[in-house]
Design an enzyme around this catalytic site. Structure first.
Site, short mmCIF file in Angstrom:
data_model
loop_
_atom_site.label_atom_id
_atom_site.label_comp_id
_atom_site.label_asym_id
_atom_site.label_seq_id
_atom_site.Cartn_x
_atom_site.Cartn_y
_atom_site.Cartn_z
N ASP A 42 -4.94 87.37 -51.19
CA ASP A 42 -4.34 86.23 -50.49
C ASP A 42 -2.94 85.91 -51.03
OD1 ASP A 42 -6.76 85.98 -49.09
OD2 ASP A 42 -7.57 84.62 -50.60
N GLU A 198 -6.79 83.29 -39.01
CA GLU A 198 -6.84 82.45 -40.19
C GLU A 198 -5.65 82.83 -41.07
OE1 GLU A 198 -10.67 83.59 -41.91
OE2 GLU A 198 -9.62 84.73 -43.45
#
Length: 522
Positions: A42, A198
């Protein structure tokens, strides 16, 4: 991905002998991907002046939210952690269950008028915004009134703060407008829809705003653009795991150019970060180069020249009064049960009460390093007691270890076990229950092959002659039942009964490893 890794290993073999496990900077003005051959998921990368900062997910590991620093987007060093402990759930102290796959993830890092900001949504809690004038802290946070999944924090030219958020289950991108202090949500609007979206990240270039979204169902990535943050938006597909990755965005260079960063799922090592040149075509970003578009190159020219090789710390002699930034505990530690001061030059672990490593507090972890690595710890086991399981190995979907203990007569022995994390709980394979040894000095080695997804354990009583124990075992990344991370190296000490002994750790050494050959099946 396996084919790419194999070609990268051939490149590594051509380099001069080195203790480095993986070297992205080729020393000739080019670099190769992945820039970090380890689990830094991430990613969010920003530039402040001539410095680059990289924030990454840490889940339940503490200290939490790791930040790296670079001058050239290729050579990275560990810079800071944001928080020493997790709060809000007793499971983070390994009480009434565990917090694995929870904690802190998908952070968004920004800088504005002398202040660093991090937006993050702890699992099951409301979104927080951390602030600090120095990335090394001290950090403070305030909490918003809602839970914004994978918050994409953005500060516009006029100082207005926004958070873009979307969840795979819906795909609707919602834009939250914040007050001037970024403390309160003053407006929330649905601005766009992308099925499965997302991980939103927002940037601005010229007269356009851009939102990059991950599409986990197909491990892909999209980019949307609009003249206004409120739309209307138009969307194009970007890259995917076959061409480079599925979650990331762009960061600008001082010369006005842009470079891309993106996460890629890569088997047992976890989720690695690739970097890529980006060129623009009709105000749309395209990854790669005009002669090889729409893919992250295996090898490319460094975006900024002139900086020497650097890497995150790994090896440690435990001579300092604080743990190095490369170390993290598996949950919030019990600070009464470890010390760097009781025996200077050693890390001392007091046995915590637990039935297995999965439920043992104060397990000290470090990221696995690919493509192959060899990790060796030197231990002093003189204070290990009967019933203790104190040793070294891997930690993750498969937690394998060689652990020292003592028989009723005080004689030391080793046990080798593999603990698999399953939906019904830990499944323990005690492969070698009793390996008698002599003396108090013990070396344990993990040889981890993240190409073959296999590893082996061995031990030595003098640091020179080694004996394998228990055969090879699998390495795996599995978010449903594991830690949601790649396999880690782990030092642990626990005992099913109270009142265990102590383990003194002299050193940890990480070097380049060799391929692990799987044991043929009968």
């Amino acid at each position: 991905m396996k084919a790419f890794v194999a070609s990268a290993i051939l490149l590594a073999a051509a380099l001069p002998a080195s203790a480095q496990v993986w070297r992205s900077d080729q020393g000739d003005g080019t670099f190769r991907n992945p820039v970090l051959y380890a689990d830094y998921p991430d990613p969010d990368v920003i530039r402040v002046g001539s410095d680059y900062y990289f924030a990454t997910t840490t889940f339940v590991n503490t200290p939490g939210i790791t930040i790296l620093h670079s001058k050239d987007l290729v050579n990275w060093t560990l810079h800071a952690h944001v928080t020493d402990r997790l709060d809000g759930r007793e499971q983070y102290d390994l009480k009434n269950g565990n917090g694995y796959r929870g904690g802190l993830y998908a952070t968004s890092l920004r800088y504005h008028k002398g202040m660093f900001y991090i937006a993050v949504t702890p699992v099951g809690q409301k979104t927080r915004i951390y602030t600090a004038r120095d990335l090394r802290g001290p950090w403070q946070f305030h909490q918003l009134d809602r839970e914004a999944f994978d918050p994409g924090f953005f500060i516009d030219d006029d100082g207005t703060g926004y958070i873009a958020t979307a969840s795979t289950a819906d795909g609707t991108i919602t834009l939250l407008t914040l007050d001037k202090a970024f403390r309160t949500v003053v407006d929330a609007r649905k601005i766009h829809y992308i099925k499965g979206a997302e991980g939103a990240k927002v940037i601005k270039r010229g007269g356009y705003y851009y939102i990059f979204n991950s599409i986990p169902p197909r491990l892909g990535m999209t980019v949307s653009r609009a003249r206004s943050l409120f739309g209307p938006w138009e969307t194009r597909n970007q890259i995917d795991d076959k061409s480079g990755g599925h979650q990331g965005a762009l960061v600008d260079l001082p010369n006005g150019q842009w470079f891309g960063f993106v996460m890629v799922d890569a088997g047992s090592i976890g989720r690695m970060t690739n970097f890529s040149p980006v060129f623009w075509e009709d105000d749309w970003p395209r990854w790669g180069t005009p002669d090889a578009p729409d893919r992250v190159p295996d090898r490319a020219r460094k975006p900024i020249q002139g900086f020497a090789f650097a890497e995150p710390a790994t090896s440690d002699d435990f001579a300092r009064s604080r743990l190095g930034l490369q170390w993290q505990w598996n949950h919030n530690p019990d600070d009464t049960r470890w010390s760097l001061r009781e025996r200077p030059g050693f890390l001392r672990l007091r046995a915590t009460q637990a039935n297995d490593i999965w439920s043992a507090r104060n397990t000290l972890t470090q990221k696995g390093q690919g493509p192959q690595s060899r990790a060796v710890v030197k231990l002093d086991i003189r204070q290990v007691r009967a019933g203790d399981r104190c040793g070294f190995g891997t930690f993750g979907q498969y937690s394998a270890s060689i652990a020292a203990s003592r028989a009723a007569d005080g004689k030391p022995y080793l046990a080798m076990s593999v603990v698999e994390s399953t939906q019904s709980g830990p499944k323990i394979d005690l492969r070698v229950p009793n390996e008698p040894i002599t003396g108090n000095a013990l070396w344990i080695a993990v040889d981890a092959d993240f190409v073959q997804d296999r590893a082996v354990l061995s031990y030595s009583l003098d640091g020179r002659a080694w004996k394998g124990l228990g055969g090879d075992f699998p390495l795996a990344f599995a978010w449903r039942t594991g830690t949601f991370q790649g396999e880690q190296f782990a030092i642990s000490c626990f005992n099913p009964q109270p009142g265990g002994g102590t383990l003194d750790v002299d050193s940890f050494m990480l070097t380049r490893g060799k391929p692990v050959a799987a044991t043929p099946k009968p």
